[in-house]
Design a protein around this motif. Structure first.
Motif, PDB file in Angstrom:
ATOM      1  N   VAL A 154     -33.132   0.124   7.628  1.00 64.29           N
ATOM      2  CA  VAL A 154     -34.185  -0.268   8.570  1.00 64.29           C
ATOM      3  C   VAL A 154     -35.203   0.860   8.661  1.00 64.29           C
ATOM      4  O   VAL A 154     -34.861   2.011   8.872  1.00 64.29           O
ATOM      5  N   GLY A 155     -36.462   0.510   8.477  1.00 67.46           N
ATOM      6  CA  GLY A 155     -37.554   1.467   8.529  1.00 67.46           C
ATOM      7  C   GLY A 155     -38.236   1.481   9.885  1.00 67.46           C
ATOM      8  O   GLY A 155     -37.635   1.164  10.904  1.00 67.46           O
ATOM      9  N   ARG A 156     -39.506   1.783   9.847  1.00 63.49           N
ATOM     10  CA  ARG A 156     -40.281   1.937  11.085  1.00 63.49           C
ATOM     11  C   ARG A 156     -40.625   0.582  11.692  1.00 63.49           C
ATOM     12  O   ARG A 156     -40.719  -0.425  10.986  1.00 63.49           O
ATOM     13  N   PRO A 157     -40.844   0.570  13.010  1.00 65.88           N
ATOM     14  CA  PRO A 157     -41.336  -0.663  13.630  1.00 65.88           C
ATOM     15  C   PRO A 157     -42.750  -0.956  13.131  1.00 65.88           C
ATOM     16  O   PRO A 157     -43.568  -0.042  13.002  1.00 65.88           O
ATOM     17  N   LEU A 158     -43.040  -2.209  12.840  1.00 63.71           N
ATOM     18  CA  LEU A 158     -44.359  -2.617  12.370  1.00 63.71           C
ATOM     19  C   LEU A 158     -45.229  -3.175  13.492  1.00 63.71           C
ATOM     20  O   LEU A 158     -46.405  -2.884  13.577  1.00 63.71           O
ATOM     21  N   PHE A 159     -44.626  -4.015  14.333  1.00 66.40           N
ATOM     22  CA  PHE A 159     -45.357  -4.595  15.448  1.00 66.40           C
ATOM     23  C   PHE A 159     -44.362  -5.233  16.411  1.00 66.40           C
ATOM     24  O   PHE A 159     -43.183  -5.355  16.109  1.00 66.40           O
ATOM     25  N   SER A 160     -44.856  -5.611  17.560  1.00 67.14           N
ATOM     26  CA  SER A 160     -44.044  -6.347  18.520  1.00 67.14           C
ATOM     27  C   SER A 160     -44.734  -7.668  18.817  1.00 67.14           C
ATOM     28  O   SER A 160     -45.929  -7.832  18.576  1.00 67.14           O
ATOM     29  N   SER A 161     -43.982  -8.588  19.330  1.00 69.15           N
ATOM     30  CA  SER A 161     -44.497  -9.911  19.625  1.00 69.15           C
ATOM     31  C   SER A 161     -43.795 -10.441  20.868  1.00 69.15           C
ATOM     32  O   SER A 161     -42.592 -10.211  21.040  1.00 69.15           O
ATOM     33  N   THR A 162     -44.526 -11.111  21.729  1.00 68.40           N
ATOM     34  CA  THR A 162     -43.909 -11.720  22.902  1.00 68.40           C
ATOM     35  C   THR A 162     -44.333 -13.175  23.016  1.00 68.40           C
ATOM     36  O   THR A 162     -45.371 -13.583  22.495  1.00 68.40           O
ATOM     37  N   MET A 163     -43.508 -13.938  23.678  1.00 72.20           N
ATOM     38  CA  MET A 163     -43.853 -15.314  24.025  1.00 72.20           C
ATOM     39  C   MET A 163     -43.154 -15.653  25.327  1.00 72.20           C
ATOM     40  O   MET A 163     -42.124 -15.052  25.668  1.00 72.20           O
ATOM     41  N   THR A 164     -43.723 -16.570  26.057  1.00 74.59           N
ATOM     42  CA  THR A 164     -43.143 -16.962  27.333  1.00 74.59           C
ATOM     43  C   THR A 164     -43.008 -18.477  27.410  1.00 74.59           C
ATOM     44  O   THR A 164     -43.684 -19.209  26.694  1.00 74.59           O
ATOM     45  N   ALA A 165     -42.118 -18.909  28.289  1.00 72.12           N
ATOM     46  CA  ALA A 165     -41.931 -20.333  28.560  1.00 72.12           C
ATOM     47  C   ALA A 165     -41.624 -20.493  30.041  1.00 72.12           C
ATOM     48  O   ALA A 165     -41.033 -19.606  30.663  1.00 72.12           O
ATOM     49  N   ASP A 166     -42.038 -21.622  30.594  1.00 73.15           N
ATOM     50  CA  ASP A 166     -41.793 -21.882  32.019  1.00 73.15           C
ATOM     51  C   ASP A 166     -40.316 -22.007  32.341  1.00 73.15           C
ATOM     52  O   ASP A 166     -39.874 -21.666  33.428  1.00 73.15           O
TER      53      ASP A 166
ATOM     54  N   ASP B  89     -46.809 -15.073  10.119  1.00 72.55           N
ATOM     55  CA  ASP B  89     -48.233 -14.796   9.921  1.00 72.55           C
ATOM     56  C   ASP B  89     -48.586 -13.379  10.377  1.00 72.55           C
ATOM     57  O   ASP B  89     -49.381 -12.695   9.729  1.00 72.55           O
ATOM     58  N   GLN B  90     -47.981 -12.924  11.465  1.00 73.00           N
ATOM     59  CA  GLN B  90     -48.213 -11.551  11.927  1.00 73.00           C
ATOM     60  C   GLN B  90     -47.694 -10.552  10.898  1.00 73.00           C
ATOM     61  O   GLN B  90     -48.323  -9.526  10.662  1.00 73.00           O
ATOM     62  N   ALA B  91     -46.542 -10.835  10.294  1.00 70.83           N
ATOM     63  CA  ALA B  91     -45.996  -9.953   9.260  1.00 70.83           C
ATOM     64  C   ALA B  91     -46.924  -9.914   8.055  1.00 70.83           C
ATOM     65  O   ALA B  91     -47.186  -8.847   7.490  1.00 70.83           O
ATOM     66  N   TYR B  92     -47.445 -11.077   7.665  1.00 73.75           N
ATOM     67  CA  TYR B  92     -48.376 -11.145   6.546  1.00 73.75           C
ATOM     68  C   TYR B  92     -49.604 -10.277   6.826  1.00 73.75           C
ATOM     69  O   TYR B  92     -50.035  -9.501   5.966  1.00 73.75           O
ATOM     70  N   GLU B  93     -50.155 -10.389   8.016  1.00 72.71           N
ATOM     71  CA  GLU B  93     -51.327  -9.586   8.384  1.00 72.71           C
ATOM     72  C   GLU B  93     -50.995  -8.094   8.403  1.00 72.71           C
ATOM     73  O   GLU B  93     -51.785  -7.265   7.969  1.00 72.71           O
ATOM     74  N   SER B  94     -49.809  -7.747   8.887  1.00 75.95           N
ATOM     75  CA  SER B  94     -49.379  -6.349   8.900  1.00 75.95           C
ATOM     76  C   SER B  94     -49.265  -5.812   7.470  1.00 75.95           C
ATOM     77  O   SER B  94     -49.713  -4.697   7.176  1.00 75.95           O
ATOM     78  N   LEU B  95     -48.692  -6.600   6.568  1.00 72.83           N
ATOM     79  CA  LEU B  95     -48.587  -6.192   5.160  1.00 72.83           C
ATOM     80  C   LEU B  95     -49.961  -6.063   4.527  1.00 72.83           C
ATOM     81  O   LEU B  95     -50.225  -5.137   3.775  1.00 72.83           O
ATOM     82  N   ARG B  96     -50.846  -6.994   4.836  1.00 74.84           N
ATOM     83  CA  ARG B  96     -52.196  -6.968   4.276  1.00 74.84           C
ATOM     84  C   ARG B  96     -52.950  -5.706   4.715  1.00 74.84           C
ATOM     85  O   ARG B  96     -53.613  -5.070   3.921  1.00 74.84           O
ATOM     86  N   ARG B  97     -52.806  -5.340   5.987  1.00 78.53           N
ATOM     87  CA  ARG B  97     -53.450  -4.123   6.488  1.00 78.53           C
ATOM     88  C   ARG B  97     -52.864  -2.886   5.837  1.00 78.53           C
ATOM     89  O   ARG B  97     -53.572  -1.955   5.511  1.00 78.53           O
ATOM     90  N   THR B  98     -51.546  -2.880   5.630  1.00 77.77           N
ATOM     91  CA  THR B  98     -50.862  -1.727   5.042  1.00 77.77           C
ATOM     92  C   THR B  98     -51.227  -1.534   3.578  1.00 77.77           C
ATOM     93  O   THR B  98     -51.443  -0.422   3.115  1.00 77.77           O
ATOM     94  N   THR B  99     -51.285  -2.636   2.834  1.00 77.58           N
ATOM     95  CA  THR B  99     -51.542  -2.542   1.388  1.00 77.58           C
ATOM     96  C   THR B  99     -53.025  -2.640   1.054  1.00 77.58           C
ATOM     97  O   THR B  99     -53.415  -2.336  -0.069  1.00 77.58           O
TER      98      THR B  99
END
Length: 155
Positions: free
Chosen positions: A66-78, A143-153
Protein backbone atom coordinates in the motif's frame (compact mmCIF):
# COMPACT_ATOMS: atom_id res chain seq x y z
CA UNK A 1 -26.31 18.39 12.44
CA UNK A 2 -23.95 17.27 15.21
CA UNK A 3 -21.61 14.31 14.49
CA UNK A 4 -23.37 12.25 17.20
CA UNK A 5 -26.57 12.29 15.14
CA UNK A 6 -25.35 10.14 12.21
CA UNK A 7 -23.53 6.86 11.59
CA UNK A 8 -20.17 6.81 9.81
CA UNK A 9 -18.61 4.02 7.77
CA UNK A 10 -14.87 4.25 7.16
CA UNK A 11 -13.50 2.39 4.17
CA UNK A 12 -10.25 2.12 2.23
CA UNK A 13 -9.76 1.41 -1.48
CA UNK A 14 -6.84 0.86 -3.84
CA UNK A 15 -5.94 2.24 -7.24
CA UNK A 16 -3.90 -0.48 -8.95
CA UNK A 17 -2.60 -0.16 -12.50
CA UNK A 18 -0.56 -2.63 -14.51
CA UNK A 19 1.78 -0.15 -16.22
CA UNK A 20 0.18 -0.95 -19.57
CA UNK A 21 -2.87 1.31 -19.44
CA UNK A 22 -5.18 -0.90 -17.35
CA UNK A 23 -6.78 -0.42 -13.94
CA UNK A 24 -7.98 -3.22 -11.66
CA UNK A 25 -11.71 -2.99 -10.92
CA UNK A 26 -14.14 -5.20 -9.00
CA UNK A 27 -17.81 -5.96 -9.61
CA UNK A 28 -19.91 -4.97 -6.58
CA UNK A 29 -23.05 -7.14 -6.44
CA UNK A 30 -25.06 -5.02 -3.95
CA UNK A 31 -28.45 -3.36 -4.34
CA UNK A 32 -27.03 -1.26 -7.20
CA UNK A 33 -24.42 -3.49 -8.91
CA UNK A 34 -21.49 -1.64 -10.48
CA UNK A 35 -17.76 -1.60 -11.18
CA UNK A 36 -15.68 -0.09 -8.39
CA UNK A 37 -12.17 -0.05 -6.96
CA UNK A 38 -11.04 -2.98 -4.81
CA UNK A 39 -11.52 -2.17 -1.14
CA UNK A 40 -14.09 -1.88 1.58
CA UNK A 41 -14.84 -1.36 5.24
CA UNK A 42 -12.15 -0.85 7.87
CA UNK A 43 -12.50 -3.16 10.87
CA UNK A 44 -12.60 -1.56 14.34
CA UNK A 45 -8.99 -2.23 15.38
CA UNK A 46 -7.52 -2.22 11.85
CA UNK A 47 -5.37 0.46 10.23
CA UNK A 48 -6.41 1.94 6.89
CA UNK A 49 -3.39 0.34 5.20
CA UNK A 50 -4.10 -3.10 6.67
CA UNK A 51 -7.75 -2.82 5.64
CA UNK A 52 -6.99 -1.97 2.03
CA UNK A 53 -4.42 -4.79 1.78
CA UNK A 54 -6.92 -7.29 3.25
CA UNK A 55 -9.79 -6.11 1.05
CA UNK A 56 -7.69 -6.18 -2.13
CA UNK A 57 -6.66 -9.77 -1.41
CA UNK A 58 -10.22 -10.85 -0.59
CA UNK A 59 -11.64 -9.27 -3.73
CA UNK A 60 -8.86 -9.88 -6.28
CA UNK A 61 -6.46 -12.56 -5.04
CA UNK A 62 -3.52 -10.13 -5.13
CA UNK A 63 -1.23 -9.17 -2.27
CA UNK A 64 -0.31 -5.48 -2.43
CA UNK A 65 2.13 -2.97 -1.02
CA UNK A 66 0.00 0.00 0.00
CA UNK A 67 1.38 3.36 -1.07
CA UNK A 68 0.39 6.93 -0.38
CA UNK A 69 -3.18 8.17 -0.08
CA UNK A 70 -4.37 9.64 -3.39
CA UNK A 71 -7.66 11.24 -2.40
CA UNK A 72 -10.65 10.94 -0.13
CA UNK A 73 -14.31 10.76 -0.99
CA UNK A 74 -17.49 11.15 1.04
CA UNK A 75 -21.15 10.54 0.45
CA UNK A 76 -24.20 10.88 2.63
CA UNK A 77 -27.68 9.39 2.81
CA UNK A 78 -30.74 10.32 4.85
CA UNK A 79 -31.04 6.73 6.08
CA UNK A 80 -28.32 4.11 6.33
CA UNK A 81 -28.59 0.49 5.19
CA UNK A 82 -28.04 -0.80 8.74
CA UNK A 83 -29.82 1.91 10.72
CA UNK A 84 -32.63 4.44 10.34
CA UNK A 85 -30.13 7.19 11.22
CA UNK A 86 -28.47 9.43 8.62
CA UNK A 87 -25.31 7.89 7.21
CA UNK A 88 -21.94 9.21 6.03
CA UNK A 89 -19.42 7.11 4.10
CA UNK A 90 -15.79 8.25 4.33
CA UNK A 91 -13.52 6.58 1.78
CA UNK A 92 -9.73 6.90 1.64
CA UNK A 93 -8.20 5.83 -1.66
CA UNK A 94 -4.56 4.66 -1.77
CA UNK A 95 -2.20 3.80 -4.55
CA UNK A 96 -1.08 0.17 -4.35
CA UNK A 97 1.34 -2.14 -6.13
CA UNK A 98 0.90 -5.87 -6.61
CA UNK A 99 3.60 -7.87 -4.83
CA UNK A 100 2.15 -11.37 -5.11
CA UNK A 101 -0.91 -13.53 -5.55
CA UNK A 102 -2.95 -14.32 -8.60
CA UNK A 103 -6.06 -12.70 -10.08
CA UNK A 104 -9.22 -14.59 -9.12
CA UNK A 105 -7.83 -17.29 -6.90
CA UNK A 106 -11.06 -19.28 -6.61
CA UNK A 107 -13.21 -20.89 -9.24
CA UNK A 108 -16.98 -20.41 -9.22
CA UNK A 109 -18.97 -22.30 -11.83
CA UNK A 110 -15.94 -22.65 -14.10
CA UNK A 111 -15.08 -18.94 -13.93
CA UNK A 112 -12.51 -17.15 -11.83
CA UNK A 113 -14.08 -15.46 -8.83
CA UNK A 114 -12.59 -13.94 -5.70
CA UNK A 115 -11.27 -15.23 -2.39
CA UNK A 116 -14.27 -13.54 -0.74
CA UNK A 117 -17.00 -16.12 -0.16
CA UNK A 118 -20.52 -14.79 0.26
CA UNK A 119 -19.35 -11.18 0.02
CA UNK A 120 -20.31 -8.25 -2.16
CA UNK A 121 -17.67 -8.82 -4.86
CA UNK A 122 -18.24 -11.27 -7.71
CA UNK A 123 -15.12 -10.71 -9.81
CA UNK A 124 -12.07 -8.58 -10.43
CA UNK A 125 -10.95 -7.57 -13.91
CA UNK A 126 -8.26 -5.46 -15.59
CA UNK A 127 -10.00 -2.68 -17.52
CA UNK A 128 -8.39 -0.40 -20.10
CA UNK A 129 -8.20 3.16 -18.79
CA UNK A 130 -9.08 4.50 -22.23
CA UNK A 131 -12.29 2.45 -22.25
CA UNK A 132 -13.63 3.32 -18.82
CA UNK A 133 -16.68 5.18 -20.19
CA UNK A 134 -17.76 1.89 -21.80
CA UNK A 135 -17.81 0.09 -18.44
CA UNK A 136 -21.13 1.16 -16.98
CA UNK A 137 -22.35 1.27 -14.37
CA UNK A 138 -19.36 2.33 -12.28
CA UNK A 139 -18.85 4.02 -8.93
CA UNK A 140 -17.89 7.67 -8.79
CA UNK A 141 -14.59 6.78 -7.11
CA UNK A 142 -13.53 5.03 -10.35
CA UNK A 143 -13.85 8.33 -12.21
CA UNK A 144 -12.04 10.13 -9.37
CA UNK A 145 -9.23 7.55 -9.57
CA UNK A 146 -9.01 8.06 -13.33
CA UNK A 147 -8.71 11.83 -12.84
CA UNK A 148 -6.08 11.34 -10.12
CA UNK A 149 -4.04 9.09 -12.46
CA UNK A 150 -4.43 11.56 -15.31
CA UNK A 151 -3.12 14.42 -13.14
CA UNK A 152 -0.22 12.28 -11.91
CA UNK A 153 0.87 11.05 -15.34
CA UNK A 154 -0.05 14.19 -17.25
CA UNK A 155 -1.93 12.22 -19.92
Amino acid sequence: MDFTEWDTRLSAYAVITDGHGHILLTWFNGAAPLWTLPGGGVEFEESLEAAVAREVFEETGFHVAVGRPLFSSTMTADVGSRSPRPFKAVRIIFEATIVGGELGTTEIGGELGTTEIGGTTDEARWMPLTGLPDHEPRAGIVDQAYESLRRTTGS
